[in-house]
Design an enzyme around this catalytic site. Structure first.
Site, PDB file in Angstrom:
ATOM      1  N   GLN A  19       0.812  -1.226   0.000  1.00  0.00           N
ATOM      2  CA  GLN A  19       0.000   0.000   0.000  1.00  0.00           C
ATOM      3  C   GLN A  19       0.839   1.268   0.000  1.00  0.00           C
ATOM      4  OE1 GLN A  19      -2.804  -1.689   3.229  1.00  0.00           O
ATOM      5  NE2 GLN A  19      -4.064  -0.248   2.104  1.00  0.00           N
ATOM      6  N   HIS A 114       0.589  -9.413   4.689  1.00  0.00           N
ATOM      7  CA  HIS A 114      -0.511  -8.446   4.724  1.00  0.00           C
ATOM      8  C   HIS A 114      -1.146  -8.416   3.331  1.00  0.00           C
ATOM      9  CE1 HIS A 114      -2.176  -4.497   6.554  1.00  0.00           C
ATOM     10  NE2 HIS A 114      -2.836  -4.720   5.427  1.00  0.00           N
ATOM     11  N   ASN A 158      -2.058 -10.617   8.577  1.00  0.00           N
ATOM     12  CA  ASN A 158      -3.055  -9.555   8.734  1.00  0.00           C
ATOM     13  C   ASN A 158      -4.420 -10.010   8.221  1.00  0.00           C
ATOM     14  OD1 ASN A 158      -3.683  -6.513   9.027  1.00  0.00           O
ATOM     15  ND2 ASN A 158      -4.414  -7.015   6.970  1.00  0.00           N
ATOM     16  N   GLU A 159      -5.435  -9.807   9.015  1.00  0.00           N
ATOM     17  CA  GLU A 159      -6.837  -9.965   8.620  1.00  0.00           C
ATOM     18  C   GLU A 159      -7.104 -11.185   7.727  1.00  0.00           C
ATOM     19  OE1 GLU A 159      -8.192  -6.249   6.952  1.00  0.00           O
ATOM     20  OE2 GLU A 159      -8.077  -5.226   8.863  1.00  0.00           O
TER      21      GLU A 159
HETATM   22  O1  IFM Z   1      -6.144  -0.572   4.160  1.00  0.00           O
HETATM   23  C1  IFM Z   1      -6.709  -1.573   4.917  1.00  0.00           C
HETATM   24  C2  IFM Z   1      -5.638  -2.466   5.511  1.00  0.00           C
HETATM   25  O2  IFM Z   1      -4.795  -2.989   4.543  1.00  0.00           O
HETATM   26  C3  IFM Z   1      -6.274  -3.612   6.262  1.00  0.00           C
HETATM   27  N1  IFM Z   1      -7.258  -3.120   7.195  1.00  0.00           N
HETATM   28  C4  IFM Z   1      -8.233  -2.182   6.738  1.00  0.00           C
HETATM   29  C5  IFM Z   1      -7.541  -1.023   6.054  1.00  0.00           C
HETATM   30  C6  IFM Z   1      -8.562   0.026   5.598  1.00  0.00           C
HETATM   31  O3  IFM Z   1      -9.437  -0.521   4.670  1.00  0.00           O
END
Ligand code: IFM
Length: 427
Positions: A19, A114, A158-159
């Site tokens: 990102q 991530h 992550n997530e």
């Molecule tokens: O940008 C994302 C991130 O990569 C993961 N959590 C949520 C953020 C906002 O959408």
């Protein structure tokens, strides 16, 4: 009451490699974004924020904002561009940045996965491949042995729930599938195994390490609390989206819905902190997300519901006791009209909850490349001019910096940055 004491919290910012870095063509997002229609503004993760070359400027910004902790990612495809081949120049570049963070007294929390990984991993089936876990663990070992002298705090994954649902149900993330539960289960099972085994692997290599996941938790509330179907669906969504995977990843206990208990994972504690990424609440009347009427919302239409952070943290902590690190919390607010209020409200909810919140990482530092939203969603404490890559600290960034410096949000600070800055609401 407007005064909030923040002296017990460490405060920082969170980012993710793809990102912000720009210039890496070896990850699966680069390829995914080439297809028109997948990213709303047609952008790709290059240049993102050009952090790969401007990292010194961003490190200056962290220091300028008084942020003492920083969550960042290491991009797997840079470190291992081809299976088994390490790019030493990428390792050196990351080491330089981590060294500088240490020199500035900014403690790094490093994310290993991530949402992104090398195209060669994706082409073999990514997390659905039979050898996905072993391949990931080899990468974990590579990373910890190369950076362990500079980093002792890790987010393995992550997530996982967002990765699996966005990539294998909604088709918004690579590989862009819209299939069903079978693939999602395979991905979640592999990610949970990968995390549990990585937890032990990292501790074998670094006994004092702190290891966890950054778990996306949201509140699922029935749209109509008197409707039993809405109530049942809210429970079902919460269970399938975030609760089953919590048990597998943090407790090493795989509920049947995630497939068989893997032979290589023993139930027990698989975390040193509870990492929570919290953004919003869903109003449930079907199997997809919905929203209440007449609520506060951000630029993406996500409900702003600060108390929900406490709600999900209380649930998680009740099930898995431990220190709570808010590994992400932030909002899309292009005009910076309400971000300071958003921060103040979430910090206030945390501090007044009585729960053991230890850290708060704001998402994010500089406006970044927001996956399928491209550059359209602005989450930064710092504004990015996408044409010039110029950074400018937003008022909310100055607000957070001053709150950190003062160890709290006093009345004067509140008056200057928060009062009168109300949230937009839906009809
Ligand atoms: O940008 C994302 C991130 O990569 C993961 N959590 C949520 C953020 C906002 O959408």
């Amino acid at each position: 009451m407007t005064h909030v004491d923040l002296s017990g919290l460490l405060i920082g910012a969170a980012t993710a490699a793809v990102q912000i870095e720009g210039g890496d063509t070896g990850n699966q997002w680069h390829e995914f974004a080439q297809v028109p229609g997948r990213i709303v503004d047609g952008s790709t993760p290059t240049p993102a924020t050009d952090h790969w070359t401007r990292w010194r400027e961003d490190t200056d910004l962290l220091a300028e904002l008084n942020l003492g902790i920083y969550r960042l990612g290491l991009e797997w495809s840079r470190i291992e561009p081809e299976p088994g081949r390490v790019d030493q120049s990428a390792v050196d570049r990351y080491r330089e940045e981590l060294t500088e963070l240490g020199r500035r007294g900014i403690r790094p929390l490093v994310t290993i996965h991530h949402f992104s990984h090398p195209t060669w991993f994706e082409d073999r089936g990514g997390w659905t491949a039979p050898d996905a876990v072993e391949t990931f663990l080899a990468h974990v070992e590579r990373v910890v042995t190369r950076f362990g002298d500079l980093v002792s705090e890790w987010v393995t994954i992550n997530e996982p729930n967002v990765y699996a649902s966005s990539g294998f149900l909604f088709g918004e993330f690579p590989p862009g599938h819209t299939g069903g539960w079978t693939e999602i289960r395979r991905v979640l099972n592999a990610m949970a195994r990968g995390h549990c085994r990585a937890y032990h692997l990292i501790h074998d290599l670094q006994p004092d390490a702190k290891v966890g996941i950054a778990h996306h938790l949201r509140v699922f509330a029935p749209l109509n609390g008197r409707n039993p179907v809405h109530r049942l669906l809210a429970r079902t969504n919460a269970y399938l989206f975030q609760e089953a995977i919590t048990d597998a990843m943090l407790g090493g206990r795989f509920p049947r819905v995630l497939g068989a208990q893997p032979a290589d994972v023993t139930p027990g504690t698989h975390y040193d902190y509870l990492g929570i990424n919290y953004y919003s609440r869903s109003a449930v009347s079907r199997l997809a997300d919905g929203r209440f009427d007449g609520v506060s919302v951000n630029d993406l239409g996500w409900e702003i519901h600060p108390q929900g952070l406490v709600e999900v943290a209380r649930w998680l902590h009740g099930r898995f006791p431990g220190p709570i690190w808010v590994t992400e919390n932030g909002t899309a607010d292009r005009d910076d009209a309400f971000r300071a209020r958003f921060i103040a409200d979430h910090l206030t909810a945390m501090v007044s909850s009585g729960l053991p919140f230890e850290r708060y990482y704001h998402w994010c530092l500089v406006d970044n490349w927001e996956w399928a939203q491209g550059y359209t969603a602005r989450f930064g404490l710092v504004e990015l001019d996408v044409d010039t890559m110029e950074r400018r600290v937003r008022p909310s960034g100055r607000f957070l910096a001053r709150a950190v410096a003062a160890g709290g949000i006093g009345d004067a600070l509140y008056e200057e940055f928060v009062a009168g800055h109300d949230y937009p609401t839906t009809p």
